[in-house]
Scaffold this active site. Structure first.
Site, PDB file in Angstrom:
ATOM      1  N   GLU A  77      -3.070   0.486  -3.041  1.00 54.79           N
ATOM      2  CA  GLU A  77      -1.776   1.133  -2.736  1.00 54.79           C
ATOM      3  C   GLU A  77      -1.666   2.357  -3.621  1.00 54.79           C
ATOM      4  OE1 GLU A  77       1.832  -1.196  -2.602  1.00 54.79           O
ATOM      5  OE2 GLU A  77       0.727  -2.952  -1.858  1.00 54.79           O
ATOM      6  N   GLU A  89       0.090  -8.010  -5.595  1.00 53.53           N
ATOM      7  CA  GLU A  89       0.938  -7.773  -6.784  1.00 53.53           C
ATOM      8  C   GLU A  89       1.455  -9.080  -7.379  1.00 53.53           C
ATOM      9  OE1 GLU A  89       3.905  -4.733  -5.887  1.00 53.53           O
ATOM     10  OE2 GLU A  89       2.343  -3.198  -5.841  1.00 53.53           O
TER      11      GLU A  89
HETATM   12  O1  AHR Z   1       4.230  -0.231  -0.253  1.00 55.39           O
HETATM   13  C1  AHR Z   1       5.505  -0.724  -0.533  1.00 55.39           C
HETATM   14  C2  AHR Z   1       5.464  -1.901  -1.511  1.00 55.39           C
HETATM   15  O2  AHR Z   1       5.076  -1.440  -2.769  1.00 55.39           O
HETATM   16  C3  AHR Z   1       4.476  -2.984  -1.189  1.00 55.39           C
HETATM   17  O3  AHR Z   1       4.989  -3.936  -0.308  1.00 55.39           O
HETATM   18  C4  AHR Z   1       4.239  -3.614  -2.530  1.00 55.39           C
HETATM   19  O4  AHR Z   1       2.968  -4.190  -2.640  1.00 55.39           O
HETATM   20  C5  AHR Z   1       4.479  -2.492  -3.511  1.00 55.39           C
HETATM   21  O5  AHR Z   1       5.311  -2.874  -4.539  1.00 55.39           O
END
Ligand code: AHR
Length: 514
Positions: free
Chosen positions: A292, A173
């Site tokens: 994610e 990110e």
């Molecule tokens: O999964 C929780 C968080 O969400 C992770 O650390 C991050 O990459 C995202 O913002």
């Protein structure tokens, strides 16, 4: 009762599911590692401290690849802190989650855990506070056989054979202000390209994923992908996407429509990636790593509101307790991923244990399945093969999804949401698996499906996941309030199926040649 008609043909497919589509994620965050997968001294721990009760649930869940060690955590991580003798590993402040990281678990322990869990590792390198130099040393430590300082250090630490980790994320990110040392698209593109070059020079067999936008609602979405791909197109194999669905507004119909925005997000990133290819007259097709995804909102706080006092180690944070309703939206996300199997080759459910997770544990106590466990397990066990195109005739509703960004609330209209959301997967044995979400909160759907080019089919399995109370959760004391039940009203005649799906239900049907 509503009606829906589905037509599919064995010869018309979207693409094959990659085995990495069924991945998950372990971050040094809260109790995901410590008290989750790793708890030395727990009655169920093995000699390495891995909780065997958790390992058994992980195997039942069926993830194929696990991303590690972050997440936001990785952007401040010194991988050297997590290897070597335990007594010389430092304790550090983790600025991502305002915790203390004692480094009792690191890269080598993770690789051993992956072996025990029978999953592939996927490592992220720190392109926040560090860069290409630390990344090339890490890959030399992990993947080089021996005869150099870093590879011999691994051997000295007790891992004689190289880990041969294939898939690597170039940071996490990096577009996001909450990230340690986030970057402009230009600066990240250059950093990712240079790290990628060096990592491949150390090990030409690796596959690399560049960071795409951390959410579709980021103001830089689109421009970010364009610029990053300008720099990295020839050096990486994947561009990443992240999505967390929410129901802040307690509007269930809108929440259940929200996975359709994942479909849109994927289509948009594919368009951006293919535009980058077109600019180069390149036949290369950049694949997508949806590394994610999940439902997450109750325990999601702006950074300023989540400073825990005293820098605790492994605090119980982001422990989202999932409801029946969450499992439905989550099932919709599973269908979205399956229906993009041609381009989404990697996907990681974030996360695996305790932290926004399908598996919960008590430190020192038991482990159980959250509601979202079931759609994932169904997808992983029955969703492998060739995803078929489905022609769906279903009544629709108009919806609107609300997504907070900082102090603002963004509004995304979603017109024409079909009440029935479906994916169909043809397996190797001539099987056909159907994953069906009824998004109508009040009415059943009578589904008629014709499976063209299939021979006569017979019913092998049929389950539904539903509960009269959409807010029901599973707990340590009552771990099976939400669990799959047989789906009763299914009939097959030749290659035609008729099924009645209850209101607000997730349904899975598996057919075999008769
Ligand atoms: O999964 C929780 C968080 O969400 C992770 O650390 C991050 O990459 C995202 O913002």
């Amino acid at each position: 009762m509503r009606k829906a008609r589905v037509l599919l043909d064995r010869d018309f497919s979207i693409g094959h599911t990659d085995h990495r589509l069924f991945g998950a994620f372990v971050e040094h965050l809260g109790r995901c590692v410590y008290g989750g997968i790793f708890e030395p001294g727990h009655p169920a721990a093995d000699e390495k401290g891995f909780r065997k009760d958790v390992l058994a649930l992980v195997k039942e869940l069926g993830p194929t690849i696990i991303r590690y060690p972050g997440g936001n955590f990785v952007s401040g991580y010194n991988w050297e802190d997590g290897v070597g003798p335990l007594e010389s590993r430092p304790s550090r402040l983790d600025l991502a989650w305002f915790s203390t990281e004692r480094n009792n678990f690191g890269t080598n322990e993770f690789i051993d855990w992956c072996k025990a869990a029978e999953v592939e590792p996927m490592l992220a390198v720190n392109l926040g506070t560090r860069g290409g130099d630390a990344a090339r040393k890490l890959i030399e430590y992990c993947n080089h056989a021996g005869g150099t300082t870093w590879s011999d250090l691994r051997r000295a630490h007790g891992w004689e054979k190289p880990h041969n980790i294939k898939l690597w994320c170039l940071g996490n990110e990096m577009d996001a202000p909450w990230q340690m040392e986030y970057k402009s698209a230009e600066a990240y593109g250059v950093a990712a390209r240079e790290a990628a070059k060096m990592m491949r020079w150390v090990d030409p067999n690796v596959e690399l994923a560049a960071c795409g936008s951390s959410a579709r609602n980021m103001p830089t979405f689109g421009h970010w992908e364009d610029t990053v791909l300008d720099h990295t197109f020839d050096h990486v194999d994947y561009i990443s996407l992240h999505t967390y669905l929410n129901n802040y507004r307690h509007d269930t119909a809108s929440f259940l429509a929200s996975p359709d925005l994942m479909d849109r997000f994927i289509d948009e990133v594919v368009a951006l990636a293919d535009a980058a290819a077109a600019k180069r007259r390149s036949s290369k097709r950049m694949m997508l790593s949806f590394d994610e995804w999940n439902v997450w909102y109750r325990t999601r706080r702006p950074r300023a509101d989540r400073v825990p006092e005293g820098w605790p180690a492994a605090p119980a944070i982001l422990e989202e307790i999932y409801t029946m309703e969450d499992a439905l939206a989550f099932g919709g996300a599973c269908i979205s991923l399956l229906n993009h199997a041609d381009r989404v080759k990697v996907a990681c459910l974030a996360q695996l244990v305790n932290v926004i997770a399908p598996i919960m544990t008590e430190t020192g106590g038991g482990a159980w399945r959250q509601t979202i466990f079931f759609p994932f397990a169904h997808m992983s066990s029955l969703g492998r093969g060739r995803v078929l195109r489905t022609l769906v005739e279903s009544e629709t509703y108009d919806s609107c999804y609300y997504d907070p960004r900082g102090d603002q609330e963004l509004t995304f209209p979603i017109p024409d949401v079909p009440y029935l959301k479906i994916a169909a997967v043809a397996g190797e044995s001539g099987s056909l698996s159907l994953f069906m979400l009824n998004r109508d909160l009040k009415q059943e759907i009578a589904v008629t499906m014709e499976a063209r080019s299939f021979g006569p089919l017979a019913l092998a399995q049929a389950f539904e996941l539903r509960h009269d109370d959409l807010q029901t959760t599973n707990t340590g004391n009552e771990p099976e309030r939400v669990a799959p039940q047989p789906l009763e009203h299914v009939t097959i005649v030749g290659r035609r199926l008729q099924a009645t799906l209850k209101p607000a239900s997730w349904n899975v049907v598996r057919l075999l040649p008769n």
